[in-house]
Design an enzyme around this catalytic site. Sequence first.
Site, PDB file in Angstrom:
ATOM      1  N   HIS A 120      10.154   1.771  -7.680  1.00  0.00           N
ATOM      2  CA  HIS A 120       9.012   0.846  -7.612  1.00  0.00           C
ATOM      3  C   HIS A 120       8.474   0.558  -9.016  1.00  0.00           C
ATOM      4  O   HIS A 120       8.189  -0.592  -9.368  1.00  0.00           O
ATOM      5  CB  HIS A 120       7.866   1.444  -6.789  1.00  0.00           C
ATOM      6  CG  HIS A 120       8.168   1.547  -5.324  1.00  0.00           C
ATOM      7  ND1 HIS A 120       7.281   2.087  -4.425  1.00  0.00           N
ATOM      8  CD2 HIS A 120       9.255   1.188  -4.603  1.00  0.00           C
ATOM      9  CE1 HIS A 120       7.814   2.047  -3.213  1.00  0.00           C
ATOM     10  NE2 HIS A 120       9.003   1.509  -3.299  1.00  0.00           N
ATOM     11  N   PHE A 175       0.649   7.728  -3.684  1.00  0.00           N
ATOM     12  CA  PHE A 175      -0.499   6.823  -3.512  1.00  0.00           C
ATOM     13  C   PHE A 175      -0.054   5.450  -3.992  1.00  0.00           C
ATOM     14  O   PHE A 175       0.422   5.312  -5.124  1.00  0.00           O
ATOM     15  CB  PHE A 175      -1.689   7.260  -4.369  1.00  0.00           C
ATOM     16  CG  PHE A 175      -2.828   6.256  -4.360  1.00  0.00           C
ATOM     17  CD1 PHE A 175      -3.956   6.454  -3.574  1.00  0.00           C
ATOM     18  CD2 PHE A 175      -2.765   5.080  -5.123  1.00  0.00           C
ATOM     19  CE1 PHE A 175      -4.988   5.507  -3.550  1.00  0.00           C
ATOM     20  CE2 PHE A 175      -3.787   4.144  -5.094  1.00  0.00           C
ATOM     21  CZ  PHE A 175      -4.902   4.356  -4.312  1.00  0.00           C
ATOM     22  N   GLU A 176      -0.196   4.465  -3.147  1.00  0.00           N
ATOM     23  CA  GLU A 176       0.049   3.091  -3.575  1.00  0.00           C
ATOM     24  C   GLU A 176      -0.832   2.197  -2.731  1.00  0.00           C
ATOM     25  O   GLU A 176      -0.978   2.432  -1.530  1.00  0.00           O
ATOM     26  CB  GLU A 176       1.502   2.667  -3.290  1.00  0.00           C
ATOM     27  CG  GLU A 176       2.552   3.226  -4.203  1.00  0.00           C
ATOM     28  CD  GLU A 176       3.972   2.796  -3.807  1.00  0.00           C
ATOM     29  OE1 GLU A 176       4.238   2.609  -2.604  1.00  0.00           O
ATOM     30  OE2 GLU A 176       4.793   2.656  -4.711  1.00  0.00           O
ATOM     31  N   ILE A 177      -1.417   1.196  -3.363  1.00  0.00           N
ATOM     32  CA  ILE A 177      -1.994   0.093  -2.598  1.00  0.00           C
ATOM     33  C   ILE A 177      -1.310  -1.135  -3.153  1.00  0.00           C
ATOM     34  O   ILE A 177      -1.399  -1.390  -4.359  1.00  0.00           O
ATOM     35  CB  ILE A 177      -3.523  -0.003  -2.762  1.00  0.00           C
ATOM     36  CG1 ILE A 177      -4.189   1.269  -2.213  1.00  0.00           C
ATOM     37  CG2 ILE A 177      -4.063  -1.242  -2.051  1.00  0.00           C
ATOM     38  CD1 ILE A 177      -5.711   1.286  -2.325  1.00  0.00           C
TER      39      ILE A 177
END
Length: 424
Positions: free
Chosen positions: A330, A293-295
Site C-alpha cells: 500500500h 490502521f488505515e482510513i
Amino acid sequence: MTQVYTMFRRFLRPARRLPIWLILSISAPFIFEVLLHQRRYNVAKPASELDTPFFTSCQEPDVSAKRENAVLVMLARNYELEKANKTINSIDAHFNRWFNYPILFLNDEPWDQKFIDELNKTTRGLATFDVIPKDEWTFPKGVDVNAAKQSIKEQGEAGIPHAGEEGYHHMCRFYSGKFYTLEAMKKYRWYWRLEPDVDFTCAISYDPFVQMARHKKVYGFTIALWEVGQSCPGLFRSISEWKELMGIPDNNLWKAMVSASWVPYPFRRFLSWQSHRDSYGDSWSLCHYWSNFEIADMEFFRTRAYQDLFEYLDKKGGFYFERWGDAAVHSLAVALLVDPRKVHHFEDFGYRHAFLWQCPANAPGGQLPDSPLLGSGAWSPELENGIGCRCECDGKTNRNHPGYCLNKLKQPNSIKRPWFTWFL
Ligand SMILES: *[C@@H]1O[C@H](CO)[C@@H](O)[C@H](O)[C@H]1NC(C)=O
Ligand SMILES: *[C@@H]1O[C@H](CO)[C@@H](O)[C@H](O)[C@H]1NC(C)=O
C-alpha cells in the site's frame, strides 16, 4: 605469500606515483555526478505544511451531519473473540457511539455463532459478518503450490516474522488486492481498518471520513516505521519495474521513499542485484505506513492503475516466495500514484497496536469539559502544543515511533524547485 605481496606492490606502485591533480581530475566528475544524483532525490522542506490535523482540539460531535459512504472493517478469527471485542469497545467509546458507522467483520473461515452473538451485542451500529470466498484467500493461478509451500517453510525456518504461516501470506495478498473488490466491500467507498487488540486513546470527536472527503485526502495513517527487510527483498525492485513500465514520473513522496546511492554512475548499477534496490542501484528506505490502521478512499485502490500493479506483483510470486506485506505494498503504491498532499497523518489520534503507539498531548483549553455528548471524564494533562482531544496517554505523550520514517514521509511536497536545479 611473498610473491603475492610483491605483485600487489607492483600493482599499486603506478597509482602511488599519480600526482594528486590527476587523481582529483579523474574523480571530480564522479563526485559531481554523485552530488547531482543525491540532489535528484532531495525533497526540499515545503514553505507551508502540506498536511495539517483536521482539528487540534475537541469538537462537539456533529451527530446530525451527513455521513460518508464508509465502513469500519475488521478481519478476525474466531479465537480472537476477546481481542476483537476489546477493539470494538474501544472504537465505540472513542468514536462510534456518536457516529454509528457500520462494522464489517471478515473471516477466512465460517464464523462461530458465539463470535457473532458477542460482537453483534458489543457493536452499536450495524454489524455484518462475512466470510471471504475461498478463491480470494489462496494461492493465485499459475503458482507452483508445492514450491510455494516449501518456500514458506524455509522462510519460517529462517526466522522471518510470520513468514512460516501460510495463512499470513494469504492475508497479505488479500489485503493488497482482493480486499477492495470483495463483494461485501463493493457498496462502500471509504474504509477504516481495525484489528483485534487495538486501543484508541483519544476522543475522535469529528467524522474523519467527512474530513478526508472534504480535504480531498486519499490515504490516512497514524504510524510510519521501517518494514522488516527480510520479508520483502524483491518488492521494491518489482514495484519500480512496474513504475518504469508505465512511465510514471517520480513525485516527491516516491523520492522520499528512496535512499539514493552514494556510488557514482555507472558503478551503482552493479548494486542493483542487492535487496530493496531498483535496477539503477538506488534503494528503498524501508519506510512505510503501518497498515493495521488505515482510513482510505477505495476509489484509489480500485483504479485500473492500482489493480494492475497488484496483478503485476501477484504474478511475481513475492506474496509467497517472499512475505510481501500489504503495508509495504500500500505504502509504495501510494507513494507512486498519489499526490503527496492527499496523504493524511492522523496525528491527533491516540492509537496503539502490539507494542507501538501514538498518543498526542491534549490541547490546552480545548477539552470541552461541559460538552453534552462527550460527557464527563478524565484525561491526561493539557500541554503546550497539544492537539489531542481527551487523550488518556498514560504518560506516553510521544507523537510516533520511530521518528525517522514519520519525518521522511511527512516531508514530501510539490513545491517548485529553485531555477538553478531545473536541469537536474
Ligand atoms: C465484550 O464486551 C462487553 C462490553 O461491551 C462485555 O460485557 C463482554 O463481556 C465482552 N465479551 C467478551 C467475550 O470479552
Ligand atoms: C444483531 O442483533 C440485532 C438486534 O438484536 C439483530 O436484529 C440482528 O439480526 C443481529 N445480527 C446478527 C448478524 O446476528
